[in-house]
Design a protein around this motif. Structure first.
Motif, PDB file in Angstrom:
ATOM      1  N   LEU A  92      29.455   0.814  13.549  1.00 22.24           N
ATOM      2  CA  LEU A  92      28.934   2.146  13.830  1.00 22.24           C
ATOM      3  C   LEU A  92      27.723   1.979  14.752  1.00 22.24           C
ATOM      4  N   PHE A  93      27.902   2.310  16.020  1.00 20.07           N
ATOM      5  CA  PHE A  93      26.904   1.992  17.045  1.00 20.07           C
ATOM      6  C   PHE A  93      26.964   3.065  18.120  1.00 20.07           C
ATOM      7  N   LEU A  94      25.804   3.521  18.539  1.00 23.19           N
ATOM      8  CA  LEU A  94      25.734   4.499  19.629  1.00 23.19           C
ATOM      9  C   LEU A  94      24.915   3.909  20.762  1.00 23.19           C
ATOM     10  N   ARG A  95      25.518   3.882  21.949  1.00 19.74           N
ATOM     11  CA  ARG A  95      24.824   3.371  23.139  1.00 19.74           C
ATOM     12  C   ARG A  95      24.783   4.499  24.165  1.00 19.74           C
ATOM     13  N   LEU A  96      23.566   4.834  24.575  1.00 16.27           N
ATOM     14  CA  LEU A  96      23.360   5.842  25.609  1.00 16.27           C
ATOM     15  C   LEU A  96      22.655   5.178  26.789  1.00 16.27           C
ATOM     16  N   HIS A  97      23.091   5.468  27.988  1.00 18.47           N
ATOM     17  CA  HIS A  97      22.540   4.841  29.180  1.00 18.47           C
ATOM     18  C   HIS A  97      21.354   5.666  29.684  1.00 18.47           C
ATOM     19  N   LEU A  98      20.162   5.317  29.197  1.00 18.70           N
ATOM     20  CA  LEU A  98      18.958   6.094  29.504  1.00 18.70           C
ATOM     21  C   LEU A  98      17.867   5.265  30.167  1.00 18.70           C
ATOM     22  N   MET A  99      18.143   4.007  30.409  1.00 19.18           N
ATOM     23  CA  MET A  99      17.129   3.100  30.944  1.00 19.18           C
ATOM     24  C   MET A  99      16.550   3.630  32.257  1.00 19.18           C
ATOM     25  N   LYS A 100      15.246   3.467  32.392  1.00 20.28           N
ATOM     26  CA  LYS A 100      14.465   3.845  33.579  1.00 20.28           C
ATOM     27  C   LYS A 100      14.263   5.350  33.720  1.00 20.28           C
TER      28      LYS A 100
ATOM     29  N   VAL B  70      22.235   1.093  10.732  1.00 17.66           N
ATOM     30  CA  VAL B  70      23.037   1.109  11.962  1.00 17.66           C
ATOM     31  C   VAL B  70      22.105   0.961  13.162  1.00 17.66           C
ATOM     32  N   LEU B  71      22.718   0.704  14.299  1.00 12.98           N
ATOM     33  CA  LEU B  71      21.973   0.560  15.545  1.00 12.98           C
ATOM     34  C   LEU B  71      22.349   1.661  16.534  1.00 12.98           C
ATOM     35  N   ALA B  72      21.349   2.084  17.291  1.00 12.44           N
ATOM     36  CA  ALA B  72      21.555   2.912  18.479  1.00 12.44           C
ATOM     37  C   ALA B  72      20.824   2.177  19.598  1.00 12.44           C
ATOM     38  N   HIS B  73      21.257   2.375  20.815  1.00  9.51           N
ATOM     39  CA  HIS B  73      20.646   1.632  21.932  1.00  9.51           C
ATOM     40  C   HIS B  73      20.605   2.523  23.166  1.00  9.51           C
ATOM     41  N   ALA B  74      19.475   2.505  23.855  1.00 11.10           N
ATOM     42  CA  ALA B  74      19.252   3.417  24.970  1.00 11.10           C
ATOM     43  C   ALA B  74      19.405   2.743  26.331  1.00 11.10           C
TER      44      ALA B  74
END
Length: 175
Positions: free
Chosen positions: A134-142, A104-108
């Motif tokens: 099934l994918f989790l994306r969290l907005h954590l950039m920078k 699966v992938l997660a992305h920040a």
């Protein structure tokens, strides 16, 4: 359930790597999450080395073989898969460790859709157990690793990550 979380970044202060380490804190007794953050140590793939792969490649393949499932998280470089992650995947193509392995992938980041599209294509080719839904994306950039730690220690985020791990564990258990 034993998960290997692979960071597609070679950067020491990587947002995606920090996110993957946060998964360890929420895994609890139910799951074990090991983070592989050493893609930069893998030599450049060469078919000439496949018969006797370098020790770093063998260690990477063994970590994959030991896991029940793989979680990949990667930044986007020039709208594409980072070279280090693509290199690692190339080392796996003709090996058995990843065949049938749930992935699966997660992305920040809120960005990176071009890379994610390419990575989904590659992973669907690599393993018939890649689950793109099934994918989790969290907005954590920078954010700094410390700021990421603060964000991901909030109960709502912890629950979100725990639900993701639980859903992945359920997927890993189904044939």
């Amino acid at each position: 359930m034993k998960f290997l979380a692979i960071s597609g970044s070679a950067r020491r202060a990587s947002t995606n790597t920090a996110m993957l380490y946060a998964f360890q804190s929420v895994a609890g007794a139910t799951h074990q999450v090991s983070v592989y953050d050493r893609l930069g140590e893998l030599p450049v793939f060469s078919p000439d080395l496949e018969q006797e792969p370098p020790p770093e490649v063998v260690a990477f393949a063994n970590a994959i073989a030991d896991a029940d499932g793989l979680i990949l998280a990667s930044p986007e470089y020039i709208r594409s898969i980072p070279g280090g992650l693509k290199n690692a995947i190339d080392w796996l193509v003709s090996r058995n460790e990843v065949i049938g392995k749930p992935i699966v992938l997660a992305h920040a980041s809120h960005r990176g859709d071009d890379m994610l599209h390419q990575l989904r294509t590659v992973l669907a080719t690599l393993s018939d157990r890649f689950n793109e839904k099934l994918f989790l994306r969290l907005h954590l950039m920078k954010l700094s690793p410390d700021e990421i730690g603060e964000q991901l220690s909030q109960p709502q985020r912890q629950d979100e990550m725990r639900r993701f791990l639980d859903a992945f564990a359920s997927y890993c258990r189904t044939p």
